[in-house]
Design a protein around this motif. Structure first.
Motif, PDB file in Angstrom:
ATOM      1  N   LEU A  40      40.444  45.188  27.978  1.00 41.78           N
ATOM      2  CA  LEU A  40      39.620  46.354  27.650  1.00 41.78           C
ATOM      3  C   LEU A  40      39.241  47.138  28.909  1.00 41.78           C
ATOM      4  CD1 LEU A  40      37.900  47.915  25.492  1.00 41.78           C
ATOM      5  CD2 LEU A  40      36.050  46.340  26.078  1.00 41.78           C
ATOM      6  N   LEU A  41      38.923  46.408  29.984  1.00 42.47           N
ATOM      7  CA  LEU A  41      38.462  47.037  31.220  1.00 42.47           C
ATOM      8  C   LEU A  41      39.557  47.124  32.288  1.00 42.47           C
ATOM      9  CD1 LEU A  41      34.930  45.457  31.244  1.00 42.47           C
ATOM     10  CD2 LEU A  41      35.517  47.827  30.789  1.00 42.47           C
ATOM     11  N   LYS A  42      40.802  46.929  31.864  1.00 44.81           N
ATOM     12  CA  LYS A  42      41.968  47.064  32.759  1.00 44.81           C
ATOM     13  C   LYS A  42      41.867  46.144  33.980  1.00 44.81           C
ATOM     14  CE  LYS A  42      43.390  51.217  30.765  1.00 44.81           C
ATOM     15  NZ  LYS A  42      43.348  50.825  29.396  1.00 44.81           N
ATOM     16  N   LEU A  43      41.470  44.891  33.735  1.00 42.92           N
ATOM     17  CA  LEU A  43      41.328  43.901  34.804  1.00 42.92           C
ATOM     18  C   LEU A  43      42.382  42.799  34.747  1.00 42.92           C
ATOM     19  CD1 LEU A  43      37.444  43.489  34.758  1.00 42.92           C
ATOM     20  CD2 LEU A  43      38.800  44.490  36.605  1.00 42.92           C
ATOM     21  N   THR A  44      43.251  42.826  33.755  1.00 42.32           N
ATOM     22  CA  THR A  44      44.224  41.745  33.579  1.00 42.32           C
ATOM     23  C   THR A  44      45.013  41.440  34.852  1.00 42.32           C
ATOM     24  OG1 THR A  44      44.351  42.249  31.227  1.00 42.32           O
ATOM     25  CG2 THR A  44      46.136  40.908  32.149  1.00 42.32           C
ATOM     26  N   PRO A  45      45.510  42.439  35.602  1.00 42.67           N
ATOM     27  CA  PRO A  45      46.279  42.117  36.806  1.00 42.67           C
ATOM     28  C   PRO A  45      45.462  41.437  37.909  1.00 42.67           C
ATOM     29  CG  PRO A  45      46.575  44.433  36.191  1.00 42.67           C
ATOM     30  CD  PRO A  45      45.474  43.878  35.346  1.00 42.67           C
ATOM     31  N   TYR A  46      44.148  41.449  37.782  1.00 37.91           N
ATOM     32  CA  TYR A  46      43.279  40.953  38.855  1.00 37.91           C
ATOM     33  C   TYR A  46      42.597  39.628  38.521  1.00 37.91           C
ATOM     34  CZ  TYR A  46      43.957  45.889  39.695  1.00 37.91           C
ATOM     35  OH  TYR A  46      44.521  47.126  39.850  1.00 37.91           O
ATOM     36  N   LEU A  47      42.937  39.010  37.408  1.00 33.78           N
ATOM     37  CA  LEU A  47      42.229  37.806  36.961  1.00 33.78           C
ATOM     38  C   LEU A  47      42.275  36.661  37.963  1.00 33.78           C
ATOM     39  CD1 LEU A  47      43.068  37.748  33.143  1.00 33.78           C
ATOM     40  CD2 LEU A  47      40.848  38.222  34.217  1.00 33.78           C
ATOM     41  N   ASP A  48      43.316  36.581  38.781  1.00 28.08           N
ATOM     42  CA  ASP A  48      43.428  35.491  39.754  1.00 28.08           C
ATOM     43  C   ASP A  48      42.852  35.834  41.126  1.00 28.08           C
ATOM     44  OD1 ASP A  48      44.655  33.781  37.929  1.00 28.08           O
ATOM     45  OD2 ASP A  48      46.647  34.549  38.395  1.00 28.08           O
ATOM     46  N   ARG A  49      42.347  37.029  41.278  1.00 32.53           N
ATOM     47  CA  ARG A  49      41.773  37.448  42.559  1.00 32.53           C
ATOM     48  C   ARG A  49      40.282  37.137  42.614  1.00 32.53           C
ATOM     49  NH1 ARG A  49      44.070  43.414  44.062  1.00 32.53           N
ATOM     50  NH2 ARG A  49      46.291  42.991  43.743  1.00 32.53           N
ATOM     51  N   THR A  50      39.760  37.094  43.841  1.00 30.30           N
ATOM     52  CA  THR A  50      38.316  36.960  44.008  1.00 30.30           C
ATOM     53  C   THR A  50      37.704  38.361  44.104  1.00 30.30           C
ATOM     54  OG1 THR A  50      38.534  36.800  46.402  1.00 30.30           O
ATOM     55  CG2 THR A  50      38.466  34.712  45.160  1.00 30.30           C
ATOM     56  N   PRO A  51      36.449  38.500  43.758  1.00 30.46           N
ATOM     57  CA  PRO A  51      35.824  39.826  43.741  1.00 30.46           C
ATOM     58  C   PRO A  51      35.895  40.580  45.072  1.00 30.46           C
ATOM     59  CG  PRO A  51      34.453  38.281  42.572  1.00 30.46           C
ATOM     60  CD  PRO A  51      35.552  37.483  43.212  1.00 30.46           C
ATOM     61  N   LEU A  52      35.833  39.871  46.184  1.00 27.12           N
ATOM     62  CA  LEU A  52      35.838  40.553  47.470  1.00 27.12           C
ATOM     63  C   LEU A  52      37.179  41.209  47.790  1.00 27.12           C
ATOM     64  CD1 LEU A  52      33.687  38.083  49.597  1.00 27.12           C
ATOM     65  CD2 LEU A  52      32.990  40.215  48.483  1.00 27.12           C
ATOM     66  N   SER A  53      38.239  40.849  47.060  1.00 24.92           N
ATOM     67  CA  SER A  53      39.541  41.480  47.270  1.00 24.92           C
ATOM     68  C   SER A  53      39.744  42.688  46.352  1.00 24.92           C
ATOM     69  CB  SER A  53      40.669  40.456  47.053  1.00 24.92           C
ATOM     70  OG  SER A  53      40.759  40.112  45.679  1.00 24.92           O
ATOM     71  N   LEU A  54      38.724  43.047  45.601  1.00 26.47           N
ATOM     72  CA  LEU A  54      38.809  44.152  44.647  1.00 26.47           C
ATOM     73  C   LEU A  54      38.122  45.400  45.182  1.00 26.47           C
ATOM     74  CD1 LEU A  54      37.749  42.242  41.393  1.00 26.47           C
ATOM     75  CD2 LEU A  54      40.071  42.624  42.231  1.00 26.47           C
ATOM     76  N   SER A  55      38.450  46.530  44.585  1.00 28.22           N
ATOM     77  CA  SER A  55      37.734  47.768  44.897  1.00 28.22           C
ATOM     78  C   SER A  55      36.341  47.693  44.281  1.00 28.22           C
ATOM     79  CB  SER A  55      38.489  48.966  44.328  1.00 28.22           C
ATOM     80  OG  SER A  55      38.385  48.976  42.909  1.00 28.22           O
ATOM     81  N   GLY A  56      35.474  48.604  44.663  1.00 32.20           N
ATOM     82  CA  GLY A  56      34.132  48.635  44.102  1.00 32.20           C
ATOM     83  C   GLY A  56      34.142  48.824  42.596  1.00 32.20           C
ATOM     84  N   GLY A  57      35.013  49.697  42.099  1.00 32.64           N
ATOM     85  CA  GLY A  57      35.116  49.929  40.663  1.00 32.64           C
ATOM     86  C   GLY A  57      35.591  48.705  39.912  1.00 32.64           C
ATOM     87  N   GLN A  58      36.543  47.982  40.496  1.00 29.99           N
ATOM     88  CA  GLN A  58      37.042  46.758  39.864  1.00 29.99           C
ATOM     89  C   GLN A  58      35.962  45.683  39.856  1.00 29.99           C
ATOM     90  OE1 GLN A  58      40.324  46.392  42.534  1.00 29.99           O
ATOM     91  NE2 GLN A  58      41.761  47.439  41.166  1.00 29.99           N
ATOM     92  N   GLN A  59      35.167  45.616  40.910  1.00 29.91           N
ATOM     93  CA  GLN A  59      34.059  44.657  40.944  1.00 29.91           C
ATOM     94  C   GLN A  59      33.026  45.006  39.874  1.00 29.91           C
ATOM     95  OE1 GLN A  59      32.367  43.722  44.823  1.00 29.91           O
ATOM     96  NE2 GLN A  59      34.269  44.373  45.787  1.00 29.91           N
ATOM     97  N   GLN A  60      32.746  46.281  39.720  1.00 29.24           N
ATOM     98  CA  GLN A  60      31.774  46.699  38.712  1.00 29.24           C
ATOM     99  C   GLN A  60      32.298  46.405  37.309  1.00 29.24           C
ATOM    100  OE1 GLN A  60      30.529  50.883  38.675  1.00 29.24           O
ATOM    101  NE2 GLN A  60      28.442  50.088  38.531  1.00 29.24           N
ATOM    102  N   ARG A  61      33.588  46.626  37.074  1.00 31.56           N
ATOM    103  CA  ARG A  61      34.164  46.330  35.765  1.00 31.56           C
ATOM    104  C   ARG A  61      34.166  44.829  35.498  1.00 31.56           C
ATOM    105  NH1 ARG A  61      38.300  49.887  37.399  1.00 31.56           N
ATOM    106  NH2 ARG A  61      39.910  48.357  36.896  1.00 31.56           N
TER     107      ARG A  61
END
Length: 156
Positions: A118-139
């Protein structure tokens, strides 16, 4: 329905919230407006059960929940400065409230993947939050609130 009845919150001699009464209906979208330091976050912390009012009461669906801890309320809160667990993956961050609630793993997996899609996070499920953009962290923080299936979601 959430009701605040004559709620006051004082910290020491300073009164942060003064005699507030309001009613929020199910299915409604409500916005608190005010300048910085006017008490918006303090009011939401009271609604969520993170803080207890000095006086007055908080009612949720006809029950007095004043003093009931946040863990026992069906409420989710997402802060403007989103909070994720840095040592956990996005998947584990989203799954964390479900694990605390004792949900079975198959249902956890299903709900996490549904919220991530729903929040377009599927490609990032195995990453840690610090490796994400601010928007991805918020989502990620929003997805964690969504999977709780809360009766009330507070966005600060």
């Amino acid at each position: 329905m959430l009701e605040l009845r004559n709620v006051t919150k004082a910290v020491g001699a300073a009164e942060h919230i003064s005699d507030v009464s309001l009613t929020l209906q199910h299915g409604s979208l409500n916005v608190l407006l005010g300048p910085t330091l006017s008490g918006k976050t303090s009011l939401m912390r009271l609604m969520a059960g993170l803080d207890v009012p000095t006086s007055g009461s908080i009612w949720f669906d006809g029950q007095n929940v004043t003093g009931v801890p946040v863990q026992k309320r069906k409420i989710a809160m997402v802060y403007q400065q989103f909070i994720n667990y840095p040592a956990m993956t996005v998947y584990e961050n989203i799954a964390s409230p479900l694990r605390v609630a004792g949900i079975e793993q198959a249902r956890i997996d299903s709900q996490v993947r549904e919220a991530a899609a729903l929040l377009k996070l599927t490609p990032y499920l195995d990453r840690t939050p610090l490796s994400l953009s601010g928007g991805q962290q918020q989502r990620t923080a929003l997805a964690r609130a969504i999977v709780k299936n809360a009766s009330l979601v507070l966005l600060d």
